[in-house]
Design a protein around this motif. Structure first.
Motif, PDB file in Angstrom:
ATOM      1  N   PRO A 124      46.096  30.488  23.694  1.00 54.53           N
ATOM      2  CA  PRO A 124      46.354  29.222  24.399  1.00 54.53           C
ATOM      3  C   PRO A 124      45.148  28.757  25.194  1.00 54.53           C
ATOM      4  CG  PRO A 124      47.613  31.030  25.379  1.00 54.53           C
ATOM      5  CD  PRO A 124      46.875  31.613  24.220  1.00 54.53           C
ATOM      6  N   ASP A 125      45.077  27.451  25.393  1.00 49.63           N
ATOM      7  CA  ASP A 125      43.985  26.856  26.147  1.00 49.63           C
ATOM      8  C   ASP A 125      44.260  26.912  27.653  1.00 49.63           C
ATOM      9  OD1 ASP A 125      41.576  25.520  26.434  1.00 49.63           O
ATOM     10  OD2 ASP A 125      42.562  23.578  26.555  1.00 49.63           O
ATOM     11  N   ASN A 126      45.528  27.008  28.016  1.00 48.13           N
ATOM     12  CA  ASN A 126      45.899  27.010  29.430  1.00 48.13           C
ATOM     13  C   ASN A 126      45.349  28.263  30.136  1.00 48.13           C
ATOM     14  OD1 ASN A 126      47.757  27.824  31.714  1.00 48.13           O
ATOM     15  ND2 ASN A 126      48.486  25.755  31.315  1.00 48.13           N
ATOM     16  N   GLU A 127      44.659  28.043  31.246  1.00 50.40           N
ATOM     17  CA  GLU A 127      43.989  29.156  31.936  1.00 50.40           C
ATOM     18  C   GLU A 127      44.961  30.130  32.570  1.00 50.40           C
ATOM     19  OE1 GLU A 127      41.052  28.234  34.823  1.00 50.40           O
ATOM     20  OE2 GLU A 127      40.021  26.818  33.507  1.00 50.40           O
ATOM     21  N   ILE A 128      46.093  29.616  33.047  1.00 47.92           N
ATOM     22  CA  ILE A 128      47.096  30.514  33.660  1.00 47.92           C
ATOM     23  C   ILE A 128      47.625  31.464  32.584  1.00 47.92           C
ATOM     24  CG2 ILE A 128      49.313  30.639  34.881  1.00 47.92           C
ATOM     25  CD1 ILE A 128      48.767  27.722  35.849  1.00 47.92           C
TER      26      ILE A 128
END
Ligand code: TXA
Ligand code: MG
Length: 349
Positions: A124-128
C-alpha cells in the motif's frame, strides 16, 4: 471485546500508537488500518488462528481468499516465482493500488489463501499502513474493513460503525484517497488478466504490458453455475439496504428518466436518493441528491462512491437511482462497483 481507537495524524509523531497496534498483530490480534484504497481489517497473514479472526469479525465466507500486504518490494519469502511481467508491474505501481496474484509458498497458511495455491499481494501507498506492517514484522492479510456485503469503508467512522467490539484496534487516518479497492492482476497466467478493476486502470497497465486483458465476465451479470476467477467478485456485494438502479446513456435522457422515476416513486411514498455529479445536481428538484464529484474528474467520483452508498442508508432510502458512467479509465472500476451494488439492475436509455 473492547476495541482500542487511535487516531494517527502524523506517522512520525504518532509512531508509538502504531507500535501499540503492531503489538496486537504480533500477538495474533486484529487491527483496522487506513490504506489509500479503502480501510483494511488486518491480522498476521502467517498465523492461521489470527487470520480466522478476520473471517469471523467480517462474517466473510471461508472460500474468499485474502490479500496480503507488504511494506517492501521484497516478496520472495511469500511466493514461488516472480515472472518478469510481475516485476515490471511492481516497479511501476508499488507502492500503490495494485494487487498481484502469484503462486504462493507454504509459509502462507491455507486459511489466508482459502485453499488456493496462489496469493494476492500488494504494497500500500499509505504510510500508516506501511509503518504498521513494518513494525509488525510480518505480512498483514487484510480484506476491506466492512461487514461482509456492505460498501467498503473509506473513513475511520465507517469502520467504527461496522467493527466496534469485533476487533482489537482501529487506527484512524485520512479519508482513503482512491476510494475503490485495488486493481487485481493475475500473473499466474499468460497473458496476465485483470480480475478486479480498481485505481490502476487497464490503460495504465497496458502501457507496461500490452498483452494484459480484463476478465470481461466481471462486468456482466454472473451466469448460473459459472465460478468467478476471483471468488470475492460474486453476485451481491457493496450493497446498501436500499434497492439500487443504474440509469445509463446520453446525459439529457438519463436525467429525464431519473426525474420520471423519482417522481413516480415519491408519489408511492418511497424515499429516493439520487447519486449524481456537480454538473447535474441542479436538474433534480425532487428526491435527495448526493453529489459524488465532477463528471470531468472520475477520481473524485471513485473517492466518494462507497461513502455515498452508505449515506443513502443513513437517510433510510428505499431506492437509490445512480447515473451511469462510460466504461473506460476509472469508469470501469466505478461501474463494476455500482453494478454489484445494483445486482446488475441497469436501465439503458
Ligand atoms: O484495496 C484493496 O485491495 C483492499 C485494501 C484493504 O488493501 N483489500 C481488499 O480486500 O479489497 P478484499 O478481501 O475485500 O478483496 C480481495 C479480493 C476478493 O475478491 C478475492 O476473491 C480476491 O481479492 N482474491 C484474493 N486472493 C486471490 C487469489 N489468489 N486468486 C483470485 N482472487 C483472489
Ligand atoms: Mg471487500
Amino acid at each position: 471485546m473492547e476495541t482500542k481507537f487511535s487516531i494517527i495524524k502524523d506517522v512520525k509523531e504518532d509512531e508509538e500508537k502504531i507500535r501499540e497496534a503492531a503489538e496486537f498483530i504480533k500477538n495474533g490480534g486484529t487491527v483496522v488500518f487506513p490504506t489509500e484504497t479503502v480501510y483494511g481489517l488486518g491480522a498476521d497473514a502467517l498465523n492461521a488462528t489470527a487470520v480466522e479472526k478476520i473471517f469471523k469479525a467480517k462474517g466473510r465466507p471461508q472460500d474468499n481468499p485474502l490479500i496480503i500486504h507488504v511494506s517492501s518490494k521484497d516478496i520472495e519469502p511469500y511466493v514461488m516465482e516472480i515472472p518478469e511481467v510481475a516485476n515490471k508491474l511492481i516497479n511501476k505501481f508499488w507502492p500503490g493500488p495494485l494487487t498481484i496474484i502469484l503462486k504462493k509458498k507454504d509459509i502462507i497458511p491455507n486459511v489466508t489463501s482459502a485453499d488456493l495455491n496462489s496469493i494476492g499481494i500488494r504494497m500500500p501507498d499509505n504510510e500508516i499502513a506501511r509503518k504498521l506492517i513494518e513494525l509488525s514484522n510480518t505480512t498483514i492479510a487484510a480484506p476491506s474493513a466492512n461487514i461482509s456485503g456492505r460498501p467498503s469503508p473509506t473513513d475511520f467512522q465507517r469502520c467504527v460503525e461496522d467493527l466496534d467490539g469485533k476487533v482489537d484496534c482501529i487506527l484512524g487516518g485520512m479519508q482513503s484517497d482512491v476510494g475503490v479497492e485495488s486493481t487485481i492482476v493475475d500473473c499466474t497466467v499468460i497473458p496476465p488478466i485483470v480480475l478486479r478493476p480498481g485505481g490502476i486502470t487497464l490503460e495504465m497497465l497496458k502501457e507496461i504490458e500490452s498483452s494484459i486483458e480484463i476478465d470481461r465476465a466481471i462486468m456482466e451479470k454472473p451466469k448460473e453455475g459459472l465460478k468467478p476467477k476471483a471468488p470475492g467478485m460474486k453476485y451481491k456485494h457493496y450493497a446498501p439496504n436500499a434497492k439500487v438502479t443504474i440509469i445509463s446513456g446520453e446525459r439529457k435522457k438519463t436525467i429525464e428518466k431519473i426525474k420520471e422515476m423519482v417522481h413516480y416513486n415519491i408519489e408511492k411514498g418511497k424515499k429516493v436518493c439520487i447519486l449524481t455529479v456537480e454538473e447535474n445536481v441542479m436538474e433534480y428538484t425532487e428526491g435527495d441528491c448526493i453529489v459524488m464529484g465532477s463528471m470531468f474528474n472520475l477520481a473524485t467520483i471513485a473517492k466518494s462512491l462507497f461513502e455515498a452508498l452508505r449515506k443513502c442508508d443513513d437517510l433510510k432510502a428505499d431506492l437509490i437511482l445512480a447515473e451511469g458512467y462510460k466504461e473506460e479509465g476509472l469508469g470501469i472500476a466505478i461501474m463494476n462497483r455500482l453494478n454489484k451494488a445494483a445486482g446488475f439492475d441497469i436501465i439503458d436509455v
